[in-house]
Design an enzyme around this catalytic site. Sequence first.
Site, PDB file in Angstrom:
ATOM      1  N   GLU A  97       0.827  -1.204   0.000  1.00 54.59           N
ATOM      2  CA  GLU A  97       0.000   0.000   0.000  1.00 54.59           C
ATOM      3  C   GLU A  97       0.862   1.256   0.000  1.00 54.59           C
ATOM      4  OE1 GLU A  97      -4.277  -1.372   1.755  1.00 54.59           O
ATOM      5  OE2 GLU A  97      -2.841  -0.683   3.226  1.00 54.59           O
ATOM      6  N   SER A 148      11.237   6.627   8.499  1.00 55.00           N
ATOM      7  CA  SER A 148      10.760   6.455   9.869  1.00 55.00           C
ATOM      8  C   SER A 148      11.098   5.059  10.375  1.00 55.00           C
ATOM      9  CB  SER A 148       9.241   6.667   9.895  1.00 55.00           C
ATOM     10  OG  SER A 148       8.755   6.581  11.220  1.00 55.00           O
ATOM     11  N   SER A 186       9.915   6.503  15.845  1.00 54.23           N
ATOM     12  CA  SER A 186       8.617   6.289  16.490  1.00 54.23           C
ATOM     13  C   SER A 186       8.870   5.915  17.942  1.00 54.23           C
ATOM     14  CB  SER A 186       7.849   5.181  15.761  1.00 54.23           C
ATOM     15  OG  SER A 186       7.690   5.546  14.402  1.00 54.23           O
ATOM     16  N   LEU A 187       8.783   6.901  18.819  1.00 57.40           N
ATOM     17  CA  LEU A 187       9.133   6.677  20.222  1.00 57.40           C
ATOM     18  C   LEU A 187       7.951   6.075  20.978  1.00 57.40           C
ATOM     19  CD1 LEU A 187      11.568   7.066  22.090  1.00 57.40           C
ATOM     20  CD2 LEU A 187      10.576   9.269  22.766  1.00 57.40           C
ATOM     21  N   ASN A 188       6.834   6.783  20.948  1.00 61.05           N
ATOM     22  CA  ASN A 188       5.543   6.264  21.407  1.00 61.05           C
ATOM     23  C   ASN A 188       5.412   5.979  22.901  1.00 61.05           C
ATOM     24  OD1 ASN A 188       4.823   6.418  18.741  1.00 61.05           O
ATOM     25  ND2 ASN A 188       5.017   4.246  18.331  1.00 61.05           N
ATOM     26  N   CYS A 196       4.442  -4.142  16.396  1.00 57.87           N
ATOM     27  CA  CYS A 196       3.857  -3.141  17.291  1.00 57.87           C
ATOM     28  C   CYS A 196       2.383  -3.481  17.521  1.00 57.87           C
ATOM     29  CB  CYS A 196       3.999  -1.747  16.692  1.00 57.87           C
ATOM     30  SG  CYS A 196       5.716  -1.311  16.343  1.00 57.87           S
ATOM     31  N   CYS A 229      -2.085   6.470   9.483  1.00 62.28           N
ATOM     32  CA  CYS A 229      -0.970   5.749  10.103  1.00 62.28           C
ATOM     33  C   CYS A 229      -1.474   4.509  10.830  1.00 62.28           C
ATOM     34  CB  CYS A 229      -0.257   6.615  11.142  1.00 62.28           C
ATOM     35  SG  CYS A 229       0.378   8.158  10.513  1.00 62.28           S
TER      36      CYS A 229
HETATM   37  N1  SAH Z   1       8.164   0.851  11.012  1.00 58.24           N
HETATM   38  C1  SAH Z   1       8.425   2.262  10.871  1.00 58.24           C
HETATM   39  C2  SAH Z   1       7.698   2.861   9.685  1.00 58.24           C
HETATM   40  C3  SAH Z   1       6.181   2.896   9.827  1.00 58.24           C
HETATM   41  S1  SAH Z   1       5.767   4.537  10.133  1.00 58.24           S
HETATM   42  C4  SAH Z   1       8.130   2.987  12.161  1.00 58.24           C
HETATM   43  O1  SAH Z   1       7.649   2.354  13.100  1.00 58.24           O
HETATM   44  O2  SAH Z   1       8.433   4.174  12.279  1.00 58.24           O
HETATM   45  C5  SAH Z   1       4.206   4.403  10.769  1.00 58.24           C
HETATM   46  C6  SAH Z   1       3.980   5.418  11.892  1.00 58.24           C
HETATM   47  O3  SAH Z   1       2.627   5.289  12.294  1.00 58.24           O
HETATM   48  C7  SAH Z   1       4.842   5.149  13.106  1.00 58.24           C
HETATM   49  O4  SAH Z   1       5.227   6.357  13.707  1.00 58.24           O
HETATM   50  C8  SAH Z   1       3.884   4.414  14.039  1.00 58.24           C
HETATM   51  O5  SAH Z   1       4.228   4.587  15.381  1.00 58.24           O
HETATM   52  C9  SAH Z   1       2.575   5.047  13.672  1.00 58.24           C
HETATM   53  N2  SAH Z   1       1.427   4.170  13.884  1.00 58.24           N
HETATM   54  C10 SAH Z   1       1.379   2.847  13.751  1.00 58.24           C
HETATM   55  N3  SAH Z   1       0.147   2.391  14.030  1.00 58.24           N
HETATM   56  C11 SAH Z   1      -0.609   3.461  14.338  1.00 58.24           C
HETATM   57  C12 SAH Z   1      -1.972   3.643  14.683  1.00 58.24           C
HETATM   58  N4  SAH Z   1      -2.811   2.600  14.761  1.00 58.24           N
HETATM   59  N5  SAH Z   1      -2.402   4.910  14.905  1.00 58.24           N
HETATM   60  C13 SAH Z   1      -1.575   5.952  14.780  1.00 58.24           C
HETATM   61  N6  SAH Z   1      -0.272   5.836  14.443  1.00 58.24           N
HETATM   62  C14 SAH Z   1       0.206   4.610  14.225  1.00 58.24           C
END
Ligand code: SAH
Length: 332
Positions: A78, A179, A201-203, A102, A321
């Site tokens: 996608e 990312s 992506s710290l989160n 994740c 995302c």
């Molecule tokens: N694997 C890489 C590239 C993917 S980027 C990474 O983790 O950075 C996708 C982004 O969307 C990341 O910042 C991730 O934390 C965020 N993301 C993933 N699932 C999400 C969701 N359900 N809602 C909002 N953001 C999300």
Amino acid sequence: MTVAEMSAALGSPARARELIGWLWRQPALPRELPDTVAGVGRRVQASTSLSAPVVRERVQSADGTTKFALDFDGTLVETVRIPAAGRSTICVSSQAGCTRHCVFCAAKELGFHRHLRAWEMLAQFFVARAGAPADAPARNVVFMGMGEPMDNLDEVLRAVRVLTQSPAPQLKTRSVTVSTSGVVPGMRRFLEETKASLAVSLNATTDETRARLMPHTRIWPIAAVLAPLREEAVRAPKRVHFIEYVLFDGVNDTDADADRLVGLLEGIPARVNLIPHNPFLGSRLSPPSQARVLEFQRCVAARGIRCLVRWPKGREIAAACGQLALAGVAPR
Ligand code: SAH
């Protein structure tokens, strides 16, 4: 091909530039290279392969966000085009499926199918940029689709090199952003080998919460994930890094989290992007209220860190995302 590779193949840098310039001026991926192109089109075609993905699905949401399901010989990926004022951003996938797990991301449901080649990432850009609004051409690329780019870094770096090369498509290096979920060795290599932007992506602001949300990152505590950015800040103080922070109701959205986040980023020229969680079927997590998101943003920004909220785009077509999971698209 990079210009250097094409120059070697053709024995002429001028022809290589002409051919590459011609290719990127085409509205669609050409099936044939006419002989007139740089005087060598057919010769090049005989020695390389020209293939293009089949567009299996193309859906547009009310806000103009467009999601493509592209089929590369049976492998589905996608790609998303996100229009904004004056420019569009193309969000590309680096893997079919993902090597990471994740808990909040729909891509994990797909499992890992395979790494994408650089040309497949470039083809995503090529297909998705066609049809961008005339007043918002595609000038930005983010590697934020499916996949963990650091697990496929050779091909991602190659794609970045081609996207930013002259004469075409010549994107600005800092307009290409890769990312990562925080794969530390890959981050170090990326920072060394390219000037493109890095987003992490710290989160979460504690190792415990992060391990719960992103179990595979357990081997790299938050301090280790941020260390490469801190080291790079010494070498290149002006280079800005992006911190992605998905907000989940009651998990990582308190004022104390905002404070800890600011503390963690000390010494890093960082910009924070807050992403309210985009729910998907089967996800038990939910986004905080809009008021909580804005308060979290205020807390971070008040401490001097530029902090933006990425309000969801394309949520109703599952293009936001974390929602990319090829719902209902079957390969031929
Ligand atoms: N694997 C890489 C590239 C993917 S980027 C990474 O983790 O950075 C996708 C982004 O969307 C990341 O910042 C991730 O934390 C965020 N993301 C993933 N699932 C999400 C969701 N359900 N809602 C909002 N953001 C999300």
